[in-house]
Design an enzyme around this catalytic site. Structure first.
Site, mmCIF file in Angstrom:
data_model
loop_
_atom_site.group_PDB
_atom_site.id
_atom_site.type_symbol
_atom_site.label_atom_id
_atom_site.label_comp_id
_atom_site.label_asym_id
_atom_site.label_seq_id
_atom_site.Cartn_x
_atom_site.Cartn_y
_atom_site.Cartn_z
ATOM 1 N N TYR A 155 0.836 -1.211 0.000
ATOM 2 C CA TYR A 155 0.000 0.000 0.000
ATOM 3 C C TYR A 155 0.869 1.259 0.000
ATOM 4 C CZ TYR A 155 -3.712 3.071 1.938
ATOM 5 O OH TYR A 155 -4.626 4.067 2.176
ATOM 6 N N LYS A 159 0.958 4.148 -2.866
ATOM 7 C CA LYS A 159 0.572 5.520 -2.501
ATOM 8 C C LYS A 159 1.710 6.502 -2.746
ATOM 9 C CE LYS A 159 -3.700 5.078 -1.092
ATOM 10 N NZ LYS A 159 -4.776 5.463 -2.043
HETATM 11 N N1 LIG Z 1 -9.616 6.030 5.626
HETATM 12 C C1 LIG Z 1 -8.404 6.492 5.792
HETATM 13 O O1 LIG Z 1 -7.961 6.818 6.919
HETATM 14 C C2 LIG Z 1 -7.483 6.644 4.627
HETATM 15 C C3 LIG Z 1 -6.169 7.085 4.860
HETATM 16 C C4 LIG Z 1 -5.317 7.276 3.784
HETATM 17 C C5 LIG Z 1 -5.780 7.036 2.515
HETATM 18 N N2 LIG Z 1 -7.039 6.584 2.304
HETATM 19 C C6 LIG Z 1 -7.453 6.323 0.925
HETATM 20 O O2 LIG Z 1 -8.706 6.913 0.684
HETATM 21 C C7 LIG Z 1 -9.376 6.177 -0.343
HETATM 22 C C8 LIG Z 1 -10.789 5.848 0.101
HETATM 23 O O3 LIG Z 1 -10.732 4.940 1.183
HETATM 24 P P1 LIG Z 1 -11.847 4.818 2.303
HETATM 25 O O4 LIG Z 1 -11.166 5.002 3.595
HETATM 26 O O5 LIG Z 1 -13.011 5.663 1.955
HETATM 27 O O6 LIG Z 1 -12.179 3.248 2.211
HETATM 28 P P2 LIG Z 1 -13.468 2.483 1.655
HETATM 29 O O7 LIG Z 1 -13.104 1.047 1.710
HETATM 30 O O8 LIG Z 1 -14.676 2.933 2.397
HETATM 31 O O9 LIG Z 1 -13.600 2.996 0.164
HETATM 32 C C9 LIG Z 1 -12.869 2.487 -0.909
HETATM 33 C C10 LIG Z 1 -13.847 2.152 -2.017
HETATM 34 O O10 LIG Z 1 -13.125 1.750 -3.184
HETATM 35 C C11 LIG Z 1 -13.858 0.704 -3.773
HETATM 36 N N3 LIG Z 1 -12.976 -0.103 -4.623
HETATM 37 C C12 LIG Z 1 -12.037 -0.986 -4.201
HETATM 38 N N4 LIG Z 1 -11.446 -1.583 -5.258
HETATM 39 C C13 LIG Z 1 -12.024 -1.047 -6.364
HETATM 40 C C14 LIG Z 1 -11.836 -1.280 -7.757
HETATM 41 N N5 LIG Z 1 -10.933 -2.166 -8.209
HETATM 42 N N6 LIG Z 1 -12.591 -0.561 -8.631
HETATM 43 C C15 LIG Z 1 -13.516 0.316 -8.176
HETATM 44 N N7 LIG Z 1 -13.743 0.558 -6.876
HETATM 45 C C16 LIG Z 1 -13.001 -0.118 -5.980
HETATM 46 C C17 LIG Z 1 -14.405 -0.093 -2.617
HETATM 47 O O11 LIG Z 1 -15.516 -0.897 -3.015
HETATM 48 C C18 LIG Z 1 -14.779 0.997 -1.623
HETATM 49 O O12 LIG Z 1 -16.125 1.388 -1.728
HETATM 50 C C19 LIG Z 1 -8.502 4.952 -0.603
HETATM 51 O O13 LIG Z 1 -7.692 5.180 -1.730
HETATM 52 C C20 LIG Z 1 -7.645 4.871 0.622
HETATM 53 O O14 LIG Z 1 -6.451 4.198 0.403
HETATM 54 C C21 LIG Z 1 -7.898 6.382 3.338
#
Ligand SMILES: NC(=O)c1ccc[n+]([C@@H]2O[C@H](COP(=O)([O-])OP(=O)(O)OC[C@H]3O[C@@H](n4cnc5c(N)ncnc54)[C@H](O)[C@@H]3O)[C@@H](O)[C@H]2O)c1
Length: 293
Positions: A155, A159
């Protein structure tokens, strides 16, 4: 100046839940027509919610790892709405394991979704944005990439790779008014379930982050900015290179570098370097001024 997206078309990947859902709703509330993309979560709830509150949204179950499908989805949106102004690359998954125990398949899968997924959608909208002389792209990075996190070598790699993607696309998009930025969020979502205290979860809402995305995707957006966001607080990550020192040949040895390492590392007068060529210029200039030619 009020930030509006009237007449604009936005695509948000991974928008069936979590952060992407909040970004899609936020863009629609300020006038954008939004394509809600998600392969794992139900997009209908988000699409119906936007349409019911007077906005305009379409859903798509496109998998971001499938370049052919991504192209088809972007073409369909372009035919339907005639433009693509904003792309928020947000879809993501986790496959956490220490590097010692990491399967290569899990490493590859995470690279495919986060990095290649972002590349695929960006590539599919790039020609459209160049042609219309306008585009705003937001990559969703993570502190795991920029700072590291135990168990997230896959990851973190994906990123951090987005940083390189952003830097070059910022340069290549500049003359077409395509601006590329990166979000470094932290929020309570499916992805972080069980990792945060209930008290922090209450503060770390996706909605507290979305205004940052709207800023990075707005007509007045900066470019090549890394915005750190969580719980309503915002910060900027700035990559700097120290002023550095010139080492004459007699000291240009591993031992000489070890001895000078504190000076090499001195952050006083560190600067932001605009391009790869600017690094060459910076170092050669330092050498020339040091040796007087
Ligand atoms: N939540 C955090 O603290 C955090 C921190 C750093 C980065 N992020 C990043 O933010 C973004 C959103 O994450 P989140 O926390 O809302 O998690 P989440 O799991 O709620 O949302 C991610 C979404 O992406 C969808 N997804 C996964 N694989 C996919 C694919 N191949 N094609 C289309 N859709 C796909 C999933 O179904 C899910 O709904 C991600 O890129 C994550 O890495 C989140």
């Amino acid at each position: 100046l009020e930030v509006r997206f009237d007449g604009q078309v936005a695509i948000v990947t991974g928008a069936g839940g979590g952060l992407g859902r909040s970004h899609a709703i936020g863009l629609a509330a300020r006038g954008a027509k939004v394509l809600v993309v998600d392969v794992g979560a139900d997009v209908d709830e988000v699409v119906d919610g936007i349409n019911a509150s007077g906005g305009e949204a379409l859903g798509s179950s496109t998998d971001v790892t499938d370049f052919g499908a991504v192209h088809t989805a972007v073409d369909a949106v372009f035919r339907h709405w005639g433009r693509v102004d904003v792309l928020v690359n947000n879809a993501g998954i986790l496959r956490d394991k220490s590097f010692a125990k990491m399967d290569m398949a899990d490493f590859q899968k995470v690279m495919d979704v986060h990095l290649m997924g972002s590349v695929h959608f960006t590539k599919a909208v790039w020609g459209i944005m160049r042609q219309q002389n306008y585009g705003r792209i937001v990559m969703t990075s993570s502190s795991s990439g920029l700072y590291g996190n135990y168990g997230q070598s896959n990851y973190g790699s994906a990123k951090a790779a987005m940083l390189g993607l952003m830097n070059t696309l910022h340069l290549e998009g500049e003359k077409y008014d395509i601006r590329v930025n990166m979000l470094m969020p932290t929020a309570a979502t499916n992805m972080t379930r069980g990792l945060l205290t209930p008290a922090d979860e209450q503060l770390l809402t996706p909605e507290s982050i979305t205004p940052g995305v709207l800023f990075l995707a707005s007509p007045e957006a900066p470019s090549r900015v890394i915005l750190s966001a969580g719980a309503g607080s915002f910060a900027r990550v700035i990559v700097l290179e120290t002023a550095g020192i010139y080492l004459p040949e007699s000291q240009r040895t591993p031992e000489g570098i070890a001895e000078a390492f504190h000076k090499i590392s001195d952050p006083t007068s560190a600067v932001s370097v605009a391009t790869a060529f600017a690094q060459i210029e910076k170092l050669v200039t330092l050498t020339r001024t040091s040796i007087g030619r």
